[in-house]
Structures are given as structure tokens and as C-alpha cells.
Design an enzyme around this catalytic site. Sequence first.
Site, PDB file in Angstrom:
ATOM      1  N   CYS A  62      38.914  27.936 136.596  1.00 50.46           N
ATOM      2  CA  CYS A  62      39.984  28.902 136.386  1.00 50.46           C
ATOM      3  C   CYS A  62      39.722  29.745 135.137  1.00 50.46           C
ATOM      4  CB  CYS A  62      41.316  28.157 136.248  1.00 50.46           C
ATOM      5  SG  CYS A  62      42.690  29.245 135.859  1.00 50.46           S
TER       6      CYS A  62
ATOM      7  N   CYS B 268      42.840  30.432 132.981  1.00 49.42           N
ATOM      8  CA  CYS B 268      43.274  29.298 132.147  1.00 49.42           C
ATOM      9  C   CYS B 268      42.339  29.105 130.954  1.00 49.42           C
ATOM     10  CB  CYS B 268      43.265  27.995 132.940  1.00 49.42           C
ATOM     11  SG  CYS B 268      43.873  28.115 134.594  1.00 49.42           S
ATOM     12  N   ASP B 269      41.037  29.207 131.167  1.00 50.34           N
ATOM     13  CA  ASP B 269      40.084  28.748 130.155  1.00 50.34           C
ATOM     14  C   ASP B 269      39.230  29.847 129.525  1.00 50.34           C
ATOM     15  OD1 ASP B 269      40.932  26.155 130.690  1.00 50.34           O
ATOM     16  OD2 ASP B 269      39.512  25.941 132.344  1.00 50.34           O
TER      17      ASP B 269
END
Length: 351
Positions: free
Chosen positions: A151, A154-155
Amino acid sequence: MMDFNLTNLSSSSADGQEEKHVKVLILGSGPAGLSAALYAARADLAPVVLSGLEHGGQVSLTYTVENYPGFPEGVGGVQLVELFQKQAERFGAQVEFDTATEVDLSRRPFRVRTYNTTYLADTLIITTGATPRHLDIPGEKELTGRGVSYCATCDGWFFKDKEVIVVGGGDSALEEGLFLTRYAKSVTIVHRRDELRAGAVLQKRAAENPKIKYLFNSVLTEIIGKEAVQAVRIKNVVTGEESERPIDGVFIFIGHTPNTQLFVGQLEMDAGGYIITDKLMRTNIPGVFAAGEAADPHYRQVITSAGMGAAAAIQANHFLDEVSDETESGKAAEKSKSGDFVAEGLAAEKV
Ligand code: NAP
């Protein structure tokens, strides 16, 4: 004859778990689930949505959605899901932060157990979505969350000025790779063939981005690192040559697996584990519908999932109407057999 309740009711099961009887239970809170909730709520069916572990589904992990009509400038994934939910709730849908752990479709109402509650559902709409596929190579599992990610939204932030690899050649790989260029110094797309699968718009955008590089005909065979990702082993599938390359992060976008394990042995599925439905979103069990990525190996778009969810809810409503008609005509037939109708008719005449 099935006996269907007209209202959602609560009671306790033999093992003390709370039991709730609902007309429409929706498993999953992505675009398919929340659109089903909107349509079922507007049909006055008071649907309950079990959000699942990933509230909002995969789109809530997407930074910007640019292809959902009505948002010419794009819309944030989280924002879009919030809007879906708000709209469904406005008409009476109830979203529970809970997850189905067991499903019994052999009895009616259908039984769906969560950690706290047993739902008795007259109809079930399955919109459990899909999960990113893994490469299954040494180091992948061990270093997930420590440089290996599925992701970018997200990261991505953790890879400011770092060098990352993106595995895959589809729309997801390019879209997420482009997103990563906001942070990373370079993004190398590693693809197993010499031709991308991604659509023309994304390919053009990637070609114009100086941070994107390509490594074609290549696969990762190992991800190396102790505390965090330090390097990868890459194999050229044409020459067979293997080499090691230092890298800070590995993002994997090689497709998805549908989240349908809960229904194995109960619902018909294809070889990939996608629930098989007809055009009306009906599964092989009357009263059970499936929509979105749990049943769609082809499109995987917010708009198609939302459309499938709406269709499933419309069909659930038809199903409940048909069953209720059958129940009424069954009761009528029994009454007429027992002579009640004659008595009622006579009573009516007297009034
Ligand atoms: P996908 O289209 O199935 O692409 C998966 C990619 O991963 C392919 O390039 C495939 O290679 C590669 N791959 C698969 N297994 C692999 C393995 N074991 N090792 C190495 N590479 C592997 O998946 P997706 O990109 O997630 O897209 C899925 C669907 O969502 C598509 O319909 C796509 O159009 C849609 N989508 C659309 C958007 C958008 O419109 N903005 C964004 C994201 C996704 P091969 O090419 O050789 O098969």
C-alpha cells in the site's frame, strides 16, 4: 415455508451471544457494501453492514480516485468512503465495526457469527472484497512492514528520498508507483514481461515522470535484510541471470485474491475463489447475493463495485417481496383449506 420477520429484532442465543434478526445483512464496507446499504436503506429494509477488518475496503487506502464520476478534480479514497457511508446512514443503514467469523447458509434465516453477535439474516449481501496477492519469495513475509508493503498510500511517506522497487506491470503498479514518486528518489518498476499491462493514460503519465525507471523481463527471487529491507535478488527471465541490487523498499502490486474463504463449501466459486453470480448478483443460494471484488475478477473499479452493490440490494428487496408474497398466499391457502376464509367473509358481511 420460510417465515420472514418484518423488523430487525434482538434476542439471546443458547450460548449467551446476542442474536439480531435483520432483513438484509451486508458483509463488507467498501463501495459495493455501502452502495448496497444505500439502496437497501432506501427500500426501508434497515440494512446492517459489518465493516470487516478494513473499514471502507481497498479504496480507503487509495490516495486519490480520479475515475469516479461526479468528482472532476478527483476525490480522496477515505473521503469517498465517508460520503458513501453518510449517504447510506441518512436513510437508516447501520454500519457496525464488526467482522463475520462464521457463516451458516444451510439454515434460514442465514446465520452469521461475529465476535459478539449472531446475526440471523433473511438475505445476505457479500461484499468482502479482495486482498493483495503475495510473491511468496524468501524475505517477503519476514520484512512486511519493514520495507515490504502492499500500500503506497499507507507507507509511501516512509520512503522520502529513498530508492524503491514496485513489482507488477498493471494499473495498480503504475498508479501506486506514480504516487510513490512524491516521496521516493527513484521508483523502479520490475515487470516479468517486456510489455506493461497498464492502460495508456497511466503508461503515458509514468513515461513522463523522470523518477520512474523500468526493469523488464525480471522477477524478484528474494528480499534481503535483517531489521529492514536492504537489497533484492533479481532474475532476468530471458537470460536466467541473477543479480543483487541494494534497495530501501519493495512495493508489491501483482493482483488480488478474493476474500471468500468464509464461504468455501457453501457457495459456488470459480477456480480463483471468486463467488459465482448471475447477472442479477444471485449466488447459487436463493437470498444470498454477492457484489464487488469478491465476485468480480474483471473490472475492480469503484464504479463497477458500487453498481454491483446497488443491483444486489435491489435483488435482495425483490427476493424479500417474493418470499413475503409466497408466505401470504401460503397462509391464505391454509386459511381457505380450514374454512377461515368463509368465517371471515361472513364476519365481514355482518359489519
Ligand atoms: P492486474 O491487472 O492483474 O496486474 C497484475 C500485474 O502483476 C500484471 O502485470 C502481472 O503480470 C503481474 N503479476 C502477477 N503475478 C505476478 C507474479 N507472481 N510475479 C510477478 N508479477 C506478477 O492487477 P492490478 O494492477 O491490481 O489491476 C487489477 C484491476 O484493477 C485491473 O482491471 C485494473 O484495470 C484495475 N485498476 C484500475 C485502476 C485505474 O483505473 N486507475 C487502478 C488500479 C487497478 P502480467 O502482465 O505478465 O500478467
